[in-house]
Write a protein that holds these residues in place. Sequence first.
Motif, short mmCIF file in Angstrom:
data_model
loop_
_atom_site.label_atom_id
_atom_site.label_comp_id
_atom_site.label_asym_id
_atom_site.label_seq_id
_atom_site.Cartn_x
_atom_site.Cartn_y
_atom_site.Cartn_z
N ARG A 151 -2.45 1.56 7.74
CA ARG A 151 -1.15 0.88 7.86
C ARG A 151 -1.28 -0.49 8.53
N ASN A 152 -2.21 -0.57 9.44
CA ASN A 152 -2.39 -1.85 10.17
C ASN A 152 -2.91 -2.96 9.26
N LEU B 164 4.74 5.49 3.24
CA LEU B 164 4.11 6.81 3.35
C LEU B 164 5.00 7.84 2.66
N LEU C 205 -4.45 7.16 8.77
CA LEU C 205 -3.20 6.56 8.28
C LEU C 205 -2.84 5.31 9.11
N ASN C 206 -2.93 5.44 10.42
CA ASN C 206 -2.57 4.32 11.29
C ASN C 206 -3.45 3.11 11.02
N ASP D 164 8.23 7.81 4.86
CA ASP D 164 9.33 7.02 4.28
C ASP D 164 10.19 7.84 3.32
N ASP E 93 1.29 -4.06 4.48
CA ASP E 93 2.59 -3.39 4.44
C ASP E 93 2.48 -2.12 3.60
N SER E 94 3.07 -1.05 4.13
CA SER E 94 2.82 0.26 3.49
C SER E 94 4.07 1.13 3.40
N ARG F 287 0.84 -1.20 0.00
CA ARG F 287 0.00 0.00 0.00
C ARG F 287 0.88 1.25 0.00
N LEU G 190 0.69 5.13 0.66
CA LEU G 190 -0.12 6.21 1.24
C LEU G 190 0.59 7.52 0.91
#
Lengths: 60, 517
Positions: free
Chosen positions: B71-72, B78, B67-68, B109, B75-76, B34, B36
Amino acid sequence: MKVFVNDIPIEILPGMTVRHALISADLFRETESSKKVYDEWGNEVGLDGALAEGAKIYVR
Amino acid sequence: MKNNICIARITIFCLFLLLALTASYAQAEHTVIRILYLNDFHGFAEPYKPFGSDENLGGIAYLSAKLNSLRNETDSLLLSAGDMIQGNNWANLSQGEAVIELMNAMKFDAMVLGNHEFDFGQDVLKKRISEAKFPVLGANVEGLDLLKPYVIKEVAGVKIGIIGIVTDDTPVTTHPGNVAGLAFIYPEDSAQKYIKELKGRTDIIVVLSHIGYSADRRLSEKVEGINVIVGGHSHTKALSPTIINKTIVLQAWEHAKALGVLDLTVEDGRIEKYEGHLEEIRPEPGRDDKNITAIVEKYREKVDTVLNETVGEAGVDFDGENVREKETNLGDLIADIMRETALADIALINGGTIRTSIKKGELKVKHIYAVLPFDNYIVAVRLTGKQIREALEHGVSAIEEGAGRFPQVSRLSFTYSSAEKPGSRVKEVLIAGNPIDLNKEYSVATNDFLAAGGDGYKAFGDAVKSSRDFSVVGGTMKGEKLTYSDSGRWLRDVVIEYIKGKRIISPAIEGRTTETP
């Protein structure tokens, strides 16, 4: 820099944004109501969005 | 008996093989990563009512909570497509430090620089980059060593090369001094160069771009090998991904009013499927990320402290009430500061820019913010004497209505008669004490609102129309008509800096604008 607002050519300075193009076209107040601004592909754009030479935006 | 054992062994082996193949196939089919993404945040940390809207939108703490939860799920990565640290007072008053603290807490990231990241100058930018716990990219920017052209991230076993591209218009969208010594290479050339360098080292190439949606589309048409463009600059609300020449083009609006979500299903290093959308962000009570709320509040308190800071002293009352009908000392002061900043021959602004008065005494930051609440910046344009005279005529054409167009001027004086009909009211015009030469060109400092033709000032628009070439030569904006533009510094901040340098300010009315019978 020439851009088009509702297909009418408008000249703005480099670095100016959607907001300036609308001011120049005397259409800025239109966005006070429910009208929004869209690009030529139908995406809504923010008033502070950058414009490129030849950009076409529409208020509706 | 021996045969039965053999058959049983073969059967068990086949079952294992089948299971292993199924597991391997299932794994390959379900490698979903993912991306984001966020762009053009401009320090809008708190929810706000956009122009023309009745509803509060945005709020970085609410975006972070969304976002959190996203993310859960898988795998992401940002990513930020630039223009993060400058814009709203919440960010400006810490010169972007607040935004970097937010981005670190949100575990970005990677980020590409936007043109407005340069607005506080290179020293501040270097400090912000060194504070960032994520790579800051700019493949087409030469001269800033802290920038990386690209970064390779591994997500769920998929190697993703992320190349950062900045608009090559940056030198004309910030103060030239902010980009002195830097070169901005044509985005397509840099993208091609680094795609070649990443070939064979990554599974997916993402261009993190701050060049605008139309330029992103052009980039995907012209440059092969880009899987995804995560864009910014044009503040485009691209509700769903668009595919152009096998490239997925994205952008997530502005001001944390939306979070972009792109799910990629990857098999054998190839994108087999994609799905994307924007999550629009609204402040829902109790659904914020408390860690981010704490940062937002910490810097809001700092903003309050800065707004209450004393920057000088008003030696007299500053008149901002009568700016729509006559010359005032506050109008003179602001016009003078603009002219001096832009090194222009004269200055001309609309009285409507100035919203209130200041009483004699302590001058605080909040007083200047109240006088100049709009996000205006200084521009200087060459106008002929004839165009200046026309601008003045327009400026005094609606005095009876108290219209905001009434001119406040610097290094210029004129007389007018409101008894005459609009269009014939201006009489004598002097520039630096000499009669105006209608055929000569003068550089005129104003604000971006008037330069765009605001309040009906067509003279600036006419000058802009006849001007074609703009470039930065030797650190100065050069153009046929445009002599100064600094979109990264609000007029109010320029005024505050000026006052800090003088401490005590006592402007007096000088007879720049005189009404005659």
